[in-house]
Design a protein around this motif. Sequence first.
Motif, short mmCIF file in Angstrom:
data_model
loop_
_atom_site.label_atom_id
_atom_site.label_comp_id
_atom_site.label_asym_id
_atom_site.label_seq_id
_atom_site.Cartn_x
_atom_site.Cartn_y
_atom_site.Cartn_z
N THR A 154 4.77 -0.50 -2.62
CA THR A 154 6.29 -0.53 -2.77
C THR A 154 7.09 0.46 -1.98
N HIS A 155 7.78 0.28 -1.74
CA HIS A 155 8.95 1.32 -1.25
C HIS A 155 8.78 2.21 -1.09
N HIS A 156 8.81 3.75 -2.61
CA HIS A 156 8.55 4.73 -3.17
C HIS A 156 6.82 4.53 -2.69
N GLY A 157 5.97 3.49 -2.47
CA GLY A 157 4.72 3.55 -2.15
C GLY A 157 4.72 3.92 -1.17
N GLU A 158 5.46 3.15 0.04
CA GLU A 158 4.83 3.47 1.79
C GLU A 158 5.80 5.15 1.49
N VAL A 159 6.71 5.75 1.23
CA VAL A 159 7.59 6.34 1.32
C VAL A 159 5.66 8.15 1.25
N LEU A 160 5.67 7.97 -0.23
CA LEU A 160 4.50 8.43 -0.56
C LEU A 160 3.11 8.65 0.67
#
Length: 295
Positions: free
Chosen positions: A62-68
């Motif tokens: 997800t978007h948050h997964g990419e950031v992490l």
Amino acid sequence: MTAPLDLDQLQSFCAIADCGSFTEAARRVNKTQSAVSMQIKRLEERLGHTLLARDGRSVTLTHHGEVLYERARKMLRTNAEILDHFNDGDLAGSIRFGVPDDYAVRLLPVILSSFQRTHPRIAVDVSCMASEELLNGMKAGRYDLIVFTQGTDHNFGELFRTEKMFWVASHGGRALASEPLAIACGPNCCIWRKDAMEQLDRNGLDYRVAYTSSNATAITSAVLSDLAIGFLPESALQPGMRVVGDEYGLPRLADAQIALMRASHAYGGIYDALANHIVQSMGNLEHAAQVEAAE
């Protein structure tokens, strides 16, 4: 005081992101699939966001997964560097390494022979194939480290060298005078081919793809045998080739971007030893390949 994130959870998260599968990730981190699922659940609860999108058998960030993901990789690398600092033992083990065959003929023997002299207890198992195949192999868990041509995949990899791309022909050959111009190149998935075709079309040059191969040695042979002209990055130029360009109306090509990609576990120890050696060795090439090929 806020407790730090669990590195073991981050390792599993990165493994899933790399291969797109809970089952394969569990194998890579030596855990059961249920244990890995529980780790991700706790990590998502801790951060308060969904990190992975599940669609049937496929798993994507997800978007948050990419950031992490990028930050998790940095934490895993820092952890490996700390452990290395306090480890006085000799480096030993085996590495599965992939490299495009564009660089295999000229560079690989030199780079790996010098590495083996300084690290005799590290065994390097080498596979040479196209960047697209190497990237697929990395996702499937077949490699620890690969060198690849960036542009094939912009999202991952550590860019460490940029080289000029050159049009090349055989010394004294007639392929340059062919009408339409005969070209030797890689398959449709090759990023260099795409750029060359776009530039030729943009400049209105009449050409035909006379020789196609995913094997760089075969393309090199086609050029040296005067079956066609081709295009290669600086470090892949061969003696017997003639660098050509503006004087024949050929367009400027985009630079080759060479990057290194690691599996999520491939930080520190033997992996850093090989990765650093590759980056330093190719960084010291200067313009040696170009000069030799022109002589």
